[in-house]
Design a protein around this motif. Structure first.
Motif, PDB file in Angstrom:
ATOM      1  N   LEU A 196      -3.391  -1.110 -13.537  1.00  0.00           N
ATOM      2  CA  LEU A 196      -2.654  -2.163 -12.836  1.00  0.00           C
ATOM      3  C   LEU A 196      -1.856  -1.605 -11.658  1.00  0.00           C
ATOM      4  CD1 LEU A 196      -2.074  -5.209 -12.957  1.00  0.00           C
ATOM      5  CD2 LEU A 196      -0.060  -4.689 -14.367  1.00  0.00           C
ATOM      6  N   MET A 197      -1.140  -0.513 -11.896  1.00  0.00           N
ATOM      7  CA  MET A 197      -0.343   0.084 -10.820  1.00  0.00           C
ATOM      8  C   MET A 197      -1.241   0.633  -9.702  1.00  0.00           C
ATOM      9  SD  MET A 197       2.796  -0.350 -11.768  1.00  0.00           S
ATOM     10  CE  MET A 197       3.777   0.792 -10.826  1.00  0.00           C
ATOM     11  N   GLY A 198      -2.385   1.184 -10.101  1.00  0.00           N
ATOM     12  CA  GLY A 198      -3.315   1.702  -9.100  1.00  0.00           C
ATOM     13  C   GLY A 198      -3.865   0.607  -8.208  1.00  0.00           C
ATOM     14  N   TRP A 199      -4.111  -0.564  -8.805  1.00  0.00           N
ATOM     15  CA  TRP A 199      -4.613  -1.683  -7.998  1.00  0.00           C
ATOM     16  C   TRP A 199      -3.561  -2.166  -7.010  1.00  0.00           C
ATOM     17  CZ3 TRP A 199      -4.687  -7.455  -8.847  1.00  0.00           C
ATOM     18  CH2 TRP A 199      -5.629  -8.073  -7.992  1.00  0.00           C
ATOM     19  N   PHE A 200      -2.301  -2.194  -7.436  1.00  0.00           N
ATOM     20  CA  PHE A 200      -1.223  -2.575  -6.514  1.00  0.00           C
ATOM     21  C   PHE A 200      -1.187  -1.621  -5.316  1.00  0.00           C
ATOM     22  CE2 PHE A 200       1.389  -4.546 -10.197  1.00  0.00           C
ATOM     23  CZ  PHE A 200       0.614  -5.701 -10.115  1.00  0.00           C
ATOM     24  N   LEU A 201      -1.386  -0.321  -5.579  1.00  0.00           N
ATOM     25  CA  LEU A 201      -1.395   0.651  -4.489  1.00  0.00           C
ATOM     26  C   LEU A 201      -2.578   0.419  -3.558  1.00  0.00           C
ATOM     27  CD1 LEU A 201      -0.060   3.136  -3.240  1.00  0.00           C
ATOM     28  CD2 LEU A 201      -1.391   4.568  -4.813  1.00  0.00           C
ATOM     29  N   GLN A 202      -3.732   0.090  -4.128  1.00  0.00           N
ATOM     30  CA  GLN A 202      -4.907  -0.238  -3.315  1.00  0.00           C
ATOM     31  C   GLN A 202      -4.601  -1.418  -2.393  1.00  0.00           C
ATOM     32  OE1 GLN A 202      -8.098   1.082  -3.351  1.00  0.00           O
ATOM     33  NE2 GLN A 202      -7.959   2.483  -5.072  1.00  0.00           N
ATOM     34  N   LEU A 203      -3.960  -2.450  -2.928  1.00  0.00           N
ATOM     35  CA  LEU A 203      -3.637  -3.635  -2.129  1.00  0.00           C
ATOM     36  C   LEU A 203      -2.688  -3.299  -0.985  1.00  0.00           C
ATOM     37  CD1 LEU A 203      -3.172  -6.315  -4.952  1.00  0.00           C
ATOM     38  CD2 LEU A 203      -5.046  -6.180  -3.309  1.00  0.00           C
ATOM     39  N   VAL A 204      -1.676  -2.496  -1.267  1.00  0.00           N
ATOM     40  CA  VAL A 204      -0.702  -2.128  -0.231  1.00  0.00           C
ATOM     41  C   VAL A 204      -1.406  -1.432   0.928  1.00  0.00           C
ATOM     42  CG1 VAL A 204       1.208  -0.556   0.289  1.00  0.00           C
ATOM     43  CG2 VAL A 204       1.315  -2.039  -1.725  1.00  0.00           C
ATOM     44  N   VAL A 205      -2.274  -0.462   0.609  1.00  0.00           N
ATOM     45  CA  VAL A 205      -2.967   0.272   1.659  1.00  0.00           C
ATOM     46  C   VAL A 205      -3.961  -0.630   2.395  1.00  0.00           C
ATOM     47  CG1 VAL A 205      -4.550   2.189   2.130  1.00  0.00           C
ATOM     48  CG2 VAL A 205      -2.667   2.480   0.490  1.00  0.00           C
ATOM     49  N   ALA A 206      -4.681  -1.461   1.645  1.00  0.00           N
ATOM     50  CA  ALA A 206      -5.678  -2.338   2.265  1.00  0.00           C
ATOM     51  C   ALA A 206      -5.039  -3.330   3.236  1.00  0.00           C
ATOM     52  CB  ALA A 206      -6.447  -3.093   1.183  1.00  0.00           C
ATOM     53  N   TYR A 207      -3.836  -3.810   2.930  1.00  0.00           N
ATOM     54  CA  TYR A 207      -3.173  -4.787   3.784  1.00  0.00           C
ATOM     55  C   TYR A 207      -2.462  -4.156   4.987  1.00  0.00           C
ATOM     56  CZ  TYR A 207      -3.847  -9.110   1.136  1.00  0.00           C
ATOM     57  OH  TYR A 207      -4.399 -10.241   0.553  1.00  0.00           O
ATOM     58  N   THR A 208      -2.311  -2.832   4.990  1.00  0.00           N
ATOM     59  CA  THR A 208      -1.555  -2.198   6.078  1.00  0.00           C
ATOM     60  C   THR A 208      -2.382  -1.263   6.961  1.00  0.00           C
ATOM     61  OG1 THR A 208      -0.833  -0.484   4.508  1.00  0.00           O
ATOM     62  CG2 THR A 208       0.669  -2.334   4.897  1.00  0.00           C
ATOM     63  N   VAL A 209      -3.525  -0.778   6.480  1.00  0.00           N
ATOM     64  CA  VAL A 209      -4.308   0.158   7.296  1.00  0.00           C
ATOM     65  C   VAL A 209      -4.804  -0.524   8.565  1.00  0.00           C
ATOM     66  CG1 VAL A 209      -6.514  -0.356   6.146  1.00  0.00           C
ATOM     67  CG2 VAL A 209      -6.145   1.886   7.218  1.00  0.00           C
ATOM     68  N   LEU A 210      -4.788   0.229   9.666  1.00  0.00           N
ATOM     69  CA  LEU A 210      -5.187  -0.329  10.960  1.00  0.00           C
ATOM     70  C   LEU A 210      -6.581   0.098  11.374  1.00  0.00           C
ATOM     71  CD1 LEU A 210      -1.850   0.215  12.956  1.00  0.00           C
ATOM     72  CD2 LEU A 210      -2.690  -1.917  11.951  1.00  0.00           C
TER      73      LEU A 210
END
Length: 570
Positions: free
Chosen positions: A309-323
């Protein structure tokens, strides 16, 4: 429990106490009715390990929390994600990251729960190797244990070197950010990795209580650092606008392979599988854990569930911010996580998060070293390795397998010589860790689902009637993913040595050698888990009732002491 008195000369003398181990809720190598005995009263944990055929040699100073801490440290979500960002983001873009992780986690959770059920029934350091031997059809136990054990061991001993290599790369990337004129060389990375390996070996050789404390601190820091990063990146990003639209994040498969989009998404699973492979650690620490039949399987499921669960949250954070994904993957820093942080945050903030990741990576490498040493000890105890009598010794001062720690550290440093051959060569360690562990996880679960019948005695933590179905789903996922993990990102004319996936060679080569060894020689002497307790075939199932004023007869059991008997009775 009865105090049996017997003497070969006919005189009476104190005989070892037969503890009620045959009622322990375990699936053991000992035949039904075999009762281990000792000269002292045993607590519940010692009765369980004796029923499995082993003496209690470690102090049980791990609890549910500290066992979870070691496995969560081995999981090392933040440094693991940083180390494998190339696979998750590089193969299929943001959609591959967010969809790939959650899909893979559903199946990985099935494997973790099935493993936990095995752990509850067989809480021993041998873990999956022991389970494969006990549950295999008659005559196939040694072969099942041989393949499972070697695959698991290969995965275990590559964990710490791969983590410490990634840690060294992050440290040197941080130096490069502060000093743009500095370009790390391969030999500098190797020397730093070697230094970290030596430190981890020293910590892993300490007494169990100290190891547990260190990993508890490290895991707590890992958890807090992960939460801090999940908050800091969205809050501190310098992007304008701050976040990528959801439609693009969830629907934009940036396929950078020569395969169809669906296969590219499956290829991103290597990062998930490698990151999540640490949930088996409680199995290998079960002989040092109190109330192991319950605490260890709980720690397995807790690690997999919380980590997923925590790993997926980290995936979402990076996916929404990477340029710019290509800029992250192809950065001159040589470390995608560092280049990503610099892309979305001010330099000082990026260095701060990179620093947290480095500390977490150190803790993760330490957890990997501890878990691997316990696996090496358990296999050496059953004479799987050359010079096993050396590696299976428990240090009398620390009560830990120091020799096994030293062996793993030396082998790890030798494997790190691949650093000198370049990024492609050292990257094979990550692929080996993923596929070797996956194969080892699947073998005993496969046997339990399709062959075990009523020979499996469920432990206190079990999946009830759903166990075989959950295990079947997990095994099916492994069968699908093993060939996927061996695919290169390019095909045909685009495939070069730099893009080649060397997993087949680097993992398949040693495993082929192990199979040849089995056919040529090992099948003659390797018989699986070796019992190291004295035990007797005890025909009395219950204690005789004691009438008032009448002592029970000291019934002599028909006993055959068989120290060192293996799984197939040889």
């Amino acid at each position: 429990m009865m105090d049996i008195k017997k003497s070969s000369s006919g005189t009476s003398k104190a005989h070892p106490i037969y503890n009620d181990t045959n009622h322990a809720q375990v699936t053991s190598v000992l035949p039904d009715g075999d009762v281990p005995y000792t000269d002292h009263e045993m607590d519940a944990d010692e009765r369980v390990i004796m029923a499995l055929g082993y003496k209690q040699e470690f102090k049980r100073e791990f609890s549910l929390w500290t066992t979870f801490c070691v496995s969560f440290a081995v999981l090392g979500l933040l440094p693991s994600f940083a180390s494998t960002l190339y696979y998750g983001m590089g193969y299929a873009g943001t959609a591959g990251m967010v969809w790939g992780w959650i899909i893979a986690m559903i199946f990985i959770q099935c494997i973790a729960m099935s493993m936990a059920e095995l752990c509850s029934a067989m809480p021993t350091s041998g873990g999956l190797y022991y389970a494969a031997a006990v549950l295999a059809p008659p005559g196939y136990g040694p072969l099942a244990a041989w393949i499972t054990g070697w695959s698991n061991w290969i995965g275990q001993i590559t964990a710490a070197p791969s983590v410490d290599y990634a840690l060294s790369a992050m440290i040197l990337a941080a130096v490069s950010i502060n000093n743009p004129d500095y370009v790390p060389t391969y030999w500098q990375t190797f020397l730093l990795t070697t230094f970290i390996m030596i430190i981890h070996a020293g910590i892993s050789s300490m007494p169990t209580k100290r190891v547990a404390q260190f990993n508890s601190w490290g895991s707590t820091f890992n958890f807090l650092a992960l939460i801090a990063v999940l908050i800091a990146i969205p809050a501190g990003t310098s992007n304008s606008p701050k976040f990528t639209p959801s439609k693009k994040v969830w629907g934009d498969i940036t396929n950078q392979t020569d395969f169809p989009d669906g296969v590219a998404v499956l290829m991103t699973f290597v990062g998930v599988i490698w990151t999540m492979s640490g949930y088996d650690s409680p199995f290998h620490l079960s002989e040092e854990c109190s109330n192991a039949s319950v605490a260890s399987p709980r720690a397995i499921v807790l690690t997999s569930g919380v980590g997923g669960l925590m790993g997926w949250f980290l995936q979402l954070v990076v996916a929404y911010t990477v340029l710019d994904i290509e800029a992250v993957i192809d950065s001159d820093l040589g470390q995608p996580w560092a280049s990503y942080l610099l892309q979305v945050m001010p330099q000082k903030a990026a260095l701060g998060i990179l620093g947290l990741t480095i500390i977490c990576g150190f803790s993760m490498g330490q957890g990997c070293m501890v878990a691997a040493s316990r696996v090496t000890y358990a296999y050496a105890r059953d004479d799987c390795f050359p010079f096993s009598n050396i590696w299976k010794k428990v240090n009398p001062h620390t009560h830990t397998p120091v020799n096994a720690v030293i062996l793993n550290a030396v082998l790890g440093i030798l494997m790190c010589l691949l650093i000198l051959a370049g990024n492609v060569a050292i990257g094979a360690l990550f692929s080996i860790g993923a596929i070797a562990q996956f194969v080892a996880f699947a073998i005993p679960i496969f046997i339990r689902v399709f062959f075990v019948g009523n020979r499996f005695r469920k432990g206190p933590w079990n999946l009830g009637p759903y166990g075989p179905y959950i295990g079947g789903v997990g095994v099916s996922f492994v069968v699908l993913m093993v060939p996927i993990l061996c695919l290169p990102s390019a095909t045909n004319a685009d495939l070069t040595l730099d893009l080649m996936n060397w997993t087949c060679l680097v993992y398949g080569g040693p495993m082929l050698a192990v199979l040849i060894w089995w056919v040529v020689d090992a099948r003659r002497w390797f018989t699986g888990p070796v019992v190291n307790v004295e035990h007797a075939i005890h025909h009395i199932e219950q204690e005789p009732e004691v009438s008032e004023g009448i002592e029970p007869d000291n019934h002599e059991p028909d006993e055959t002491v068989v120290p060192g008997k293996s799984v197939d009775g040889k």
